[in-house]
Design a protein around this motif. Structure first.
Motif, PDB file in Angstrom:
ATOM      1  N   ASP A  22       0.901  -1.075   0.030  1.00 42.86           N
ATOM      2  CA  ASP A  22       0.119  -0.040  -0.019  1.00 42.86           C
ATOM      3  C   ASP A  22       0.705   1.261   0.126  1.00 42.86           C
ATOM      4  N   GLY A  23       1.822   1.224   0.758  1.00 38.13           N
ATOM      5  CA  GLY A  23       2.695   2.263   0.517  1.00 38.13           C
ATOM      6  C   GLY A  23       3.563   2.445  -0.731  1.00 38.13           C
ATOM      7  N   TYR A  28       3.366   6.122  -5.904  1.00 37.32           N
ATOM      8  CA  TYR A  28       2.946   6.307  -7.105  1.00 37.32           C
ATOM      9  C   TYR A  28       1.713   6.953  -7.417  1.00 37.32           C
ATOM     10  N   GLY A  29       1.230   7.623  -6.345  1.00 39.75           N
ATOM     11  CA  GLY A  29       0.164   8.354  -6.388  1.00 39.75           C
ATOM     12  C   GLY A  29      -1.210   7.893  -6.070  1.00 39.75           C
ATOM     13  N   ARG A  30      -1.175   6.738  -5.757  1.00 43.47           N
ATOM     14  CA  ARG A  30      -2.604   5.910  -5.609  1.00 43.47           C
ATOM     15  C   ARG A  30      -2.919   6.267  -4.349  1.00 43.47           C
ATOM     16  N   GLU A  31      -4.513   6.133  -4.097  1.00 44.02           N
ATOM     17  CA  GLU A  31      -4.946   6.395  -2.543  1.00 44.02           C
ATOM     18  C   GLU A  31      -4.866   5.100  -1.859  1.00 44.02           C
ATOM     19  N   SER A  32      -4.509   5.248  -0.404  1.00 46.60           N
ATOM     20  CA  SER A  32      -4.351   4.090   0.148  1.00 46.60           C
ATOM     21  C   SER A  32      -5.621   3.015   0.234  1.00 46.60           C
ATOM     22  N   ALA A 121       9.561   4.664 -13.062  1.00 49.60           N
ATOM     23  CA  ALA A 121       9.295   6.129 -13.350  1.00 49.60           C
ATOM     24  C   ALA A 121      10.347   6.570 -13.872  1.00 49.60           C
ATOM     25  N   ASN A 122      10.355   7.508 -14.711  1.00 50.79           N
ATOM     26  CA  ASN A 122      11.486   8.350 -15.315  1.00 50.79           C
ATOM     27  C   ASN A 122      11.793   9.553 -14.319  1.00 50.79           C
ATOM     28  N   THR A 123      11.088   9.605 -13.363  1.00 48.13           N
ATOM     29  CA  THR A 123      11.076  10.767 -12.484  1.00 48.13           C
ATOM     30  C   THR A 123      11.784  10.015 -11.035  1.00 48.13           C
ATOM     31  N   ASN A 124      11.862   8.912 -11.208  1.00 50.79           N
ATOM     32  CA  ASN A 124      12.438   8.059  -9.829  1.00 50.79           C
ATOM     33  C   ASN A 124      13.941   7.746 -10.024  1.00 50.79           C
ATOM     34  N   THR A 125      14.447   9.098  -9.996  1.00 48.01           N
ATOM     35  CA  THR A 125      15.991   9.120 -10.171  1.00 48.01           C
ATOM     36  C   THR A 125      16.784   8.299  -8.849  1.00 48.01           C
TER      37      THR A 125
END
Length: 151
Positions: A22-23, A28-32, A121-125
């Motif tokens: 869940d975390g 990644y922006g999903r609701e819990s 994700a491309n943003t997950n550097t």
């Protein structure tokens, strides 16, 4: 000083894994939704659709990795997709991600897989830096489409 332990997850780990999963989804922006996370993981386990590893610091679960089996038609062999890797905040900057990654690689080799693939994700550097530090190489040869295009 606590020791980090990585092992293949068991059905008995489902409650702890559900909270971690869940975390991961929230990252990644999903609701819990821990109940939905648990149902999803139980489906994967009950149908033999994934292999999971869990990381503990002492007795506290702090991370997980989930691999999905697949195949390479061209290479005529089994592959695994490291689809999910997550370390909760208390476990970060302690090498947990690298240990989960190593356990995943060791498992794939042990079962004779010809490849282990992953994406993030491309943003997950931060994840990208971990993967590259462990010797993974970026693949720019394939074109991916998300979501499924309408026909």
């Amino acid at each position: 000083m606590s020791t980090i332990h990585i092992r293949q997850a068991l059905l008995a780990d489902i409650d702890a894994l559900s909270v971690l999963f869940d975390g991961y989804r929230q990252f990644y922006g999903r609701e819990s939704d821990v109940a939905a996370a648990k149902d999803f993981l139980l489906d994967r386990i009950n149908h033999g659709e994934s292999v999971m590893f869990v990381a503990h610091e002492g007795s506290d679960p702090i991370g997980f990795a989930q691999l999905y089996p697949s195949f390479s038609s061209v290479s005529l062999g089994r592959i695994y997709i490291l689809n999910d890797l997550f370390v909760a905040e208390p476990g970060r900057r302690k090498g947990v991600g690298a240990k989960l990654l190593a356990a995943s690689v060791d498992f794939a080799k042990a079962v004779g897989a010809i490849r282990l693939a992953l994406s993030t994700a491309n943003t997950n550097t931060k994840a990208q830096a971990l993967y590259e530090a462990q010797g993974w190489e970026r693949d720019d040869d394939f074109f991916y489409i998300y979501p499924i295009p309408e026909s």
